[in-house]
Design a protein around this motif. Sequence first.
Motif, PDB file in Angstrom:
ATOM      1  N   VAL A   1      -3.252  -0.282  -9.734  1.00 47.08           N
ATOM      2  CA  VAL A   1      -2.950   0.178  -8.263  1.00 47.08           C
ATOM      3  C   VAL A   1      -1.535  -0.351  -7.870  1.00 47.08           C
ATOM      4  O   VAL A   1      -1.260  -1.328  -7.883  1.00 47.08           O
ATOM      5  CB  VAL A   1      -4.056  -0.280  -7.464  1.00 47.08           C
ATOM      6  CG1 VAL A   1      -3.765   0.246  -5.883  1.00 47.08           C
ATOM      7  CG2 VAL A   1      -5.313   0.218  -7.609  1.00 47.08           C
ATOM      8  N   VAL A   2      -0.753   0.615  -7.290  1.00 49.24           N
ATOM      9  CA  VAL A   2       0.768   0.193  -6.675  1.00 49.24           C
ATOM     10  C   VAL A   2       0.580   0.702  -5.333  1.00 49.24           C
ATOM     11  O   VAL A   2       0.437   2.005  -4.945  1.00 49.24           O
ATOM     12  CB  VAL A   2       1.795   1.062  -7.344  1.00 49.24           C
ATOM     13  CG1 VAL A   2       3.181   0.901  -6.734  1.00 49.24           C
ATOM     14  CG2 VAL A   2       1.738   0.890  -8.924  1.00 49.24           C
ATOM     15  N   ALA A  48       8.288  -5.446  -1.395  1.00 50.68           N
ATOM     16  CA  ALA A  48       8.029  -4.049  -0.671  1.00 50.68           C
ATOM     17  C   ALA A  48       6.883  -3.512  -1.436  1.00 50.68           C
ATOM     18  O   ALA A  48       6.185  -2.419  -0.969  1.00 50.68           O
ATOM     19  CB  ALA A  48       9.322  -3.170  -0.428  1.00 50.68           C
ATOM     20  N   VAL A  49       6.754  -3.696  -2.758  1.00 50.89           N
ATOM     21  CA  VAL A  49       5.672  -3.221  -3.647  1.00 50.89           C
ATOM     22  C   VAL A  49       4.690  -4.260  -4.140  1.00 50.89           C
ATOM     23  O   VAL A  49       5.143  -5.121  -4.819  1.00 50.89           O
ATOM     24  CB  VAL A  49       6.488  -2.171  -4.609  1.00 50.89           C
ATOM     25  CG1 VAL A  49       5.312  -1.693  -5.521  1.00 50.89           C
ATOM     26  CG2 VAL A  49       7.366  -1.483  -4.028  1.00 50.89           C
ATOM     27  N   GLN A  50       3.476  -3.919  -3.979  1.00 52.66           N
ATOM     28  CA  GLN A  50       2.431  -4.566  -4.440  1.00 52.66           C
ATOM     29  C   GLN A  50       1.795  -3.838  -5.734  1.00 52.66           C
ATOM     30  O   GLN A  50       1.763  -2.854  -5.653  1.00 52.66           O
ATOM     31  CB  GLN A  50       1.313  -5.075  -3.670  1.00 52.66           C
ATOM     32  CG  GLN A  50       1.597  -6.106  -2.469  1.00 52.66           C
ATOM     33  CD  GLN A  50       2.753  -5.618  -1.467  1.00 52.66           C
ATOM     34  OE1 GLN A  50       2.534  -4.481  -0.945  1.00 52.66           O
ATOM     35  NE2 GLN A  50       3.922  -6.342  -1.019  1.00 52.66           N
ATOM     36  N   VAL A  51       1.442  -4.641  -6.744  1.00 54.61           N
ATOM     37  CA  VAL A  51       0.866  -4.026  -8.039  1.00 54.61           C
ATOM     38  C   VAL A  51      -0.391  -4.831  -8.078  1.00 54.61           C
ATOM     39  O   VAL A  51      -0.505  -6.181  -8.171  1.00 54.61           O
ATOM     40  CB  VAL A  51       1.865  -4.451  -8.944  1.00 54.61           C
ATOM     41  CG1 VAL A  51       1.170  -3.757 -10.480  1.00 54.61           C
ATOM     42  CG2 VAL A  51       3.107  -3.486  -8.926  1.00 54.61           C
ATOM     43  N   PHE A  52      -1.441  -4.144  -8.565  1.00 56.38           N
ATOM     44  CA  PHE A  52      -2.815  -4.589  -8.663  1.00 56.38           C
ATOM     45  C   PHE A  52      -3.226  -4.187 -10.192  1.00 56.38           C
ATOM     46  O   PHE A  52      -3.029  -3.046 -10.348  1.00 56.38           O
ATOM     47  CB  PHE A  52      -3.912  -4.358  -7.874  1.00 56.38           C
ATOM     48  CG  PHE A  52      -3.644  -4.777  -6.282  1.00 56.38           C
ATOM     49  CD1 PHE A  52      -4.029  -5.662  -5.990  1.00 56.38           C
ATOM     50  CD2 PHE A  52      -2.715  -4.121  -5.579  1.00 56.38           C
ATOM     51  CE1 PHE A  52      -3.928  -6.363  -4.596  1.00 56.38           C
ATOM     52  CE2 PHE A  52      -2.570  -4.478  -4.266  1.00 56.38           C
ATOM     53  CZ  PHE A  52      -3.369  -5.821  -3.616  1.00 56.38           C
ATOM     54  N   ILE A  53      -3.715  -5.075 -10.845  1.00 58.40           N
ATOM     55  CA  ILE A  53      -4.377  -4.573 -12.311  1.00 58.40           C
ATOM     56  C   ILE A  53      -5.675  -4.954 -12.204  1.00 58.40           C
ATOM     57  O   ILE A  53      -5.866  -6.292 -12.213  1.00 58.40           O
ATOM     58  CB  ILE A  53      -3.648  -5.015 -13.499  1.00 58.40           C
ATOM     59  CG1 ILE A  53      -2.243  -4.393 -13.584  1.00 58.40           C
ATOM     60  CG2 ILE A  53      -4.335  -4.667 -14.736  1.00 58.40           C
ATOM     61  CD1 ILE A  53      -1.304  -4.941 -14.840  1.00 58.40           C
ATOM     62  N   ASP A  54      -6.684  -4.248 -12.311  1.00 53.14           N
ATOM     63  CA  ASP A  54      -8.100  -4.403 -12.290  1.00 53.14           C
ATOM     64  C   ASP A  54      -8.641  -5.391 -10.901  1.00 53.14           C
ATOM     65  O   ASP A  54      -9.318  -6.156 -11.026  1.00 53.14           O
ATOM     66  CB  ASP A  54      -8.540  -5.179 -13.494  1.00 53.14           C
ATOM     67  CG  ASP A  54      -8.307  -4.601 -14.801  1.00 53.14           C
ATOM     68  OD1 ASP A  54      -8.603  -3.327 -14.703  1.00 53.14           O
ATOM     69  OD2 ASP A  54      -8.382  -4.976 -15.875  1.00 53.14           O
ATOM     70  N   GLY A  55      -7.751  -4.922  -9.953  1.00 60.93           N
ATOM     71  CA  GLY A  55      -8.318  -5.757  -8.682  1.00 60.93           C
ATOM     72  C   GLY A  55      -7.536  -6.966  -8.506  1.00 60.93           C
ATOM     73  O   GLY A  55      -7.704  -7.692  -7.302  1.00 60.93           O
ATOM     74  N   ASN A  56      -6.751  -7.494  -9.415  1.00 59.57           N
ATOM     75  CA  ASN A  56      -6.152  -8.630  -9.407  1.00 59.57           C
ATOM     76  C   ASN A  56      -4.334  -8.549  -8.880  1.00 59.57           C
ATOM     77  O   ASN A  56      -3.857  -7.669  -9.660  1.00 59.57           O
ATOM     78  CB  ASN A  56      -6.132  -9.565 -10.441  1.00 59.57           C
ATOM     79  CG  ASN A  56      -7.589  -9.754 -11.001  1.00 59.57           C
ATOM     80  OD1 ASN A  56      -8.191 -10.347 -10.040  1.00 59.57           O
ATOM     81  ND2 ASN A  56      -7.865  -9.573 -12.214  1.00 59.57           N
TER      82      ASN A  56
END
Length: 157
Positions: free
Chosen positions: A142-143, A90-98
């Motif tokens: 980004v969450v 249910a939750v997506q996590v991005f670090i530096d767009g990845n």
Amino acid sequence: MAAGGPVSELIMFIVAVIVAGTVAGALAYVTTDIAGGIKVRGASLADQLRTDFAIINDPANIPVEGTGPYNYTFYIKNIGRVPISFTSEAVQVFIDGNLIPPANLTFMDVNGNVITSLDPYEVGVIKVTLGTQLSAGYHKLVVVLENGKKRSLVFEI
């Protein structure tokens, strides 16, 4: 011949009633379709307004554990009125767009217990496991929730 006038008027009246009925039916269908769409969109918007969260980390001091793999800790607070799903589905996590793969995410409460939802005003922990350490400097987290609500945090390592 004298009867031809009223008969033609009667035929024209019947045609006019049929045309008016067809137009009224079409308008009723379109109005019902629009009302249904507004209802669905309104429910979706209401859900988004009731759902809200914040990333509450200190951007200058992100907790990290390990020497490879590295576990970064991010704190999420549900500031909405309804519980939110707190799982890797249910939750997506991005670090530096990845995009961080779901297998590299762990969702817990502040006591370290694995949880699947975050109640209103509750704080949850997302542990992000990376094979390599983030480089020194600024990074962006980004969450994104399942309903599209997203928050970001620029942090420094």
